[in-house]
Design an enzyme around this catalytic site. Structure first.
Site, PDB file in Angstrom:
ATOM      1  N   TYR A   1       0.843  -1.206   0.000  1.00 55.99           N
ATOM      2  CA  TYR A   1       0.000   0.000   0.000  1.00 55.99           C
ATOM      3  C   TYR A   1       0.879   1.257   0.000  1.00 55.99           C
ATOM      4  O   TYR A   1       0.675   2.181  -0.797  1.00 55.99           O
ATOM      5  CB  TYR A   1      -0.918  -0.003   1.236  1.00 55.99           C
ATOM      6  CG  TYR A   1      -1.563   1.333   1.519  1.00 55.99           C
ATOM      7  CD1 TYR A   1      -2.624   1.797   0.744  1.00 55.99           C
ATOM      8  CD2 TYR A   1      -1.108   2.143   2.565  1.00 55.99           C
ATOM      9  CE1 TYR A   1      -3.206   3.032   1.007  1.00 55.99           C
ATOM     10  CE2 TYR A   1      -1.685   3.369   2.831  1.00 55.99           C
ATOM     11  CZ  TYR A   1      -2.736   3.816   2.046  1.00 55.99           C
ATOM     12  OH  TYR A   1      -3.309   5.041   2.297  1.00 55.99           O
TER      13      TYR A   1
HETATM   14  N1  LIG Z   1      -7.983   7.548   6.814  1.00 54.09           N
HETATM   15  C1  LIG Z   1      -6.680   7.648   7.035  1.00 54.09           C
HETATM   16  O1  LIG Z   1      -6.197   7.598   8.164  1.00 54.09           O
HETATM   17  C2  LIG Z   1      -5.736   7.855   5.878  1.00 54.09           C
HETATM   18  C3  LIG Z   1      -4.367   7.975   6.161  1.00 54.09           C
HETATM   19  C4  LIG Z   1      -3.473   8.173   5.105  1.00 54.09           C
HETATM   20  C5  LIG Z   1      -3.951   8.276   3.808  1.00 54.09           C
HETATM   21  N2  LIG Z   1      -5.295   8.142   3.564  1.00 54.09           N
HETATM   22  C6  LIG Z   1      -5.777   8.267   2.194  1.00 54.09           C
HETATM   23  O2  LIG Z   1      -6.822   9.229   2.194  1.00 54.09           O
HETATM   24  C7  LIG Z   1      -7.796   8.885   1.226  1.00 54.09           C
HETATM   25  C8  LIG Z   1      -9.167   8.761   1.894  1.00 54.09           C
HETATM   26  O3  LIG Z   1      -9.122   7.723   2.870  1.00 54.09           O
HETATM   27  P1  LIG Z   1     -10.404   7.229   3.623  1.00 54.09           P
HETATM   28  O4  LIG Z   1      -9.970   6.714   4.942  1.00 54.09           O
HETATM   29  O5  LIG Z   1     -11.444   8.273   3.536  1.00 54.09           O
HETATM   30  O6  LIG Z   1     -10.810   5.955   2.705  1.00 54.09           O
HETATM   31  P2  LIG Z   1     -12.259   5.437   2.248  1.00 54.09           P
HETATM   32  O7  LIG Z   1     -12.057   4.025   1.792  1.00 54.09           O
HETATM   33  O8  LIG Z   1     -13.265   5.700   3.289  1.00 54.09           O
HETATM   34  O9  LIG Z   1     -12.581   6.344   0.971  1.00 54.09           O
HETATM   35  C9  LIG Z   1     -12.043   6.092  -0.307  1.00 54.09           C
HETATM   36  C10 LIG Z   1     -13.197   6.063  -1.310  1.00 54.09           C
HETATM   37  O10 LIG Z   1     -12.645   5.914  -2.624  1.00 54.09           O
HETATM   38  C11 LIG Z   1     -13.531   5.111  -3.385  1.00 54.09           C
HETATM   39  N3  LIG Z   1     -12.757   4.526  -4.487  1.00 54.09           N
HETATM   40  C12 LIG Z   1     -11.762   3.610  -4.413  1.00 54.09           C
HETATM   41  N4  LIG Z   1     -11.306   3.304  -5.625  1.00 54.09           N
HETATM   42  C13 LIG Z   1     -12.017   4.051  -6.521  1.00 54.09           C
HETATM   43  C14 LIG Z   1     -12.002   4.179  -7.925  1.00 54.09           C
HETATM   44  N5  LIG Z   1     -11.171   3.450  -8.685  1.00 54.09           N
HETATM   45  N6  LIG Z   1     -12.861   5.050  -8.511  1.00 54.09           N
HETATM   46  C15 LIG Z   1     -13.720   5.788  -7.747  1.00 54.09           C
HETATM   47  N7  LIG Z   1     -13.783   5.689  -6.404  1.00 54.09           N
HETATM   48  C16 LIG Z   1     -12.943   4.835  -5.793  1.00 54.09           C
HETATM   49  C17 LIG Z   1     -14.058   4.074  -2.398  1.00 54.09           C
HETATM   50  O11 LIG Z   1     -15.300   3.519  -2.812  1.00 54.09           O
HETATM   51  C18 LIG Z   1     -14.169   4.890  -1.103  1.00 54.09           C
HETATM   52  O12 LIG Z   1     -15.494   5.366  -0.895  1.00 54.09           O
HETATM   53  C19 LIG Z   1      -7.308   7.603   0.582  1.00 54.09           C
HETATM   54  O13 LIG Z   1      -6.579   7.946  -0.574  1.00 54.09           O
HETATM   55  C20 LIG Z   1      -6.380   7.008   1.631  1.00 54.09           C
HETATM   56  O14 LIG Z   1      -5.427   6.148   1.050  1.00 54.09           O
HETATM   57  C21 LIG Z   1      -6.191   7.945   4.578  1.00 54.09           C
END
Ligand SMILES: NC(=O)c1ccc[n+]([C@@H]2O[C@H](COP(=O)([O-])OP(=O)(O)OC[C@H]3O[C@@H](n4cnc5c(N)ncnc54)[C@H](O)[C@@H]3O)[C@@H](O)[C@H]2O)c1
Length: 311
Positions: free
Chosen positions: A149
């Site tokens: 990841y």
């Molecule tokens: N939550 C955290 O602590 C955290 C920490 C570091 C990085 N991130 C990054 O922040 C972003 C948001 O994280 P989150 O926790 O809200 O995740 P989440 O899974 O709740 O939200 C991501 C959304 O993206 C959608 N998605 C995935 N692939 C897709 C595609 N190909 N086309 C369209 N939609 C798609 C999913 O359906 C989901 O609803 C992500 O990029 C994650 O990697 C999050």
């Protein structure tokens, strides 16, 4: 009033960001594929308030496949949060999902955004650092992810760089450090602790419980994201960390104290790809945008416990 494309709008951070944009009077074109990383009903609940708000529209589409130009038409900027998140599931056959949703989707979006010449602020991750050599960690440290990841997120940063240098893409990467708060994803520790406290269940600790994270309340992460769109330097990568570091064991104790309930703890071996510690030096984003995290860990976790019905 501006119009922004928010990818991953049905997700945890994307839904909060979309709400904030609407509150400040902007319009949001959300896109989400409703991937099955977690249940669609959770994502529908994330969208409930947005669907009732004027200025919000949602397109169900997969960024790795759909024609992107119509989604980008007329937008003032792009917040790219869509991804397959989570460290532990990124090994093995499921890496193909990470390759599609993080790499192919992001490359296609950067390519299309470069053509319309609008800024993209995208979600990278503290996972790019792996087990960092120095703490608090600055953006200048050479990233060495320890999970597939993390490798995909670092590759997104490199894609941003090459689309910037070769096609003039105006792009900013945000290395979010463990974001928490109401609606946090069901696989993440705070939500699992809060739900276990609410339902009287068990909580499984992977490893010793001594692993620590720099936790970022979701409103602070959203504020950093908005400020980066407005004030960030083109091509920059910024740490977004809440500045409150705690171990998993300390979080469990805090949850028990705030809720007045106790947890049954089960211990299992540490998961491959989990780092021992994260801690962000946030000097760069502070200097460039003025962002400062505001919500202390205890106040933020209290909000999440209330949301989970654990109080
Ligand atoms: N939550 C955290 O602590 C955290 C920490 C570091 C990085 N991130 C990054 O922040 C972003 C948001 O994280 P989150 O926790 O809200 O995740 P989440 O899974 O709740 O939200 C991501 C959304 O993206 C959608 N998605 C995935 N692939 C897709 C595609 N190909 N086309 C369209 N939609 C798609 C999913 O359906 C989901 O609803 C992500 O990029 C994650 O990697 C999050």
């Amino acid at each position: 009033m501006a119009t922004y494309l928010v990818t991953g709008a049905a997700g945890f951070v994307g839904s909060h960001l979309s709400e904030r944009l609407l509150e400040q009077g902007d319009a949001v074109r959300g896109v989400d594929a409703f991937t099955d990383y977690y249940d669609r009903s959770v994502k529908e609940a994330n969208l409930a308030k947005l669907r009732d708000t004027a200025g919000f529209e949602l397109h169900e589409a997969d960024l790795a496949e759909t024609v992107l130009e119509p989604l980008l038409e007329g937008v003032d900027g792009v917040f790219h949060l869509a991804a397959q998140p989570g460290v532990r599931g990124s090994w093995g056959a499921t890496f193909a999902i990470y390759a599609k949703d993080n790499l192919v989707a992001t490359q296609r979006l950067f390519e299309a955004a470069a053509r319309i010449g609008k800024r993209v602020v995208f979600a990278s991750s503290s996972s790019v650092y792996g087990d960092a050599e120095t703490y608090p960690t600055t953006e200048d440290l050479r990233p060495k992810p320890v999970s597939p990841y993390g490798v995909t997120k670092l590759t997104c940063e490199h894609l941003a760089r090459v689309y910037g240098s070769s096609f003039g893409l105006d792009v900013i990467g945000l290395r979010y450090f463990t974001v928490y708060g109401p609606r946090q994803r069901p696989d993440m520790a705070f939500t699992r602790i809060a739900k276990a406290l609410a339902n009287g269940g068990r909580f499984t600790v992977l490893g010793t419980g001594g692993q620590s994270r720099d936790f970022t309340y979701v409103d602070d992460a959203v504020a950093a994201t908005l400020l980066s769109m407005e004030e960030g330097a083109a091509g920059a990568v910024y740490n977004v960390g809440g500045g409150t570091e705690a171990t998993l064991s300390q979080i469990i104790k805090l949850g028990e104290r705030l809720s007045g309930r106790s947890l049954e703890i089960v211990k299992e071996p540490a998961a491959a790809g989990d780092v021992k510690r994260t801690s962000a030096d946030t000097g760069r984003i502070r200097r460039d945008t003025g962002w400062m995290p505001k919500i202390p860990l205890e106040a933020g976790f209290f909000e999440q416990l209330a949301w989970a019905g654990a109080l």
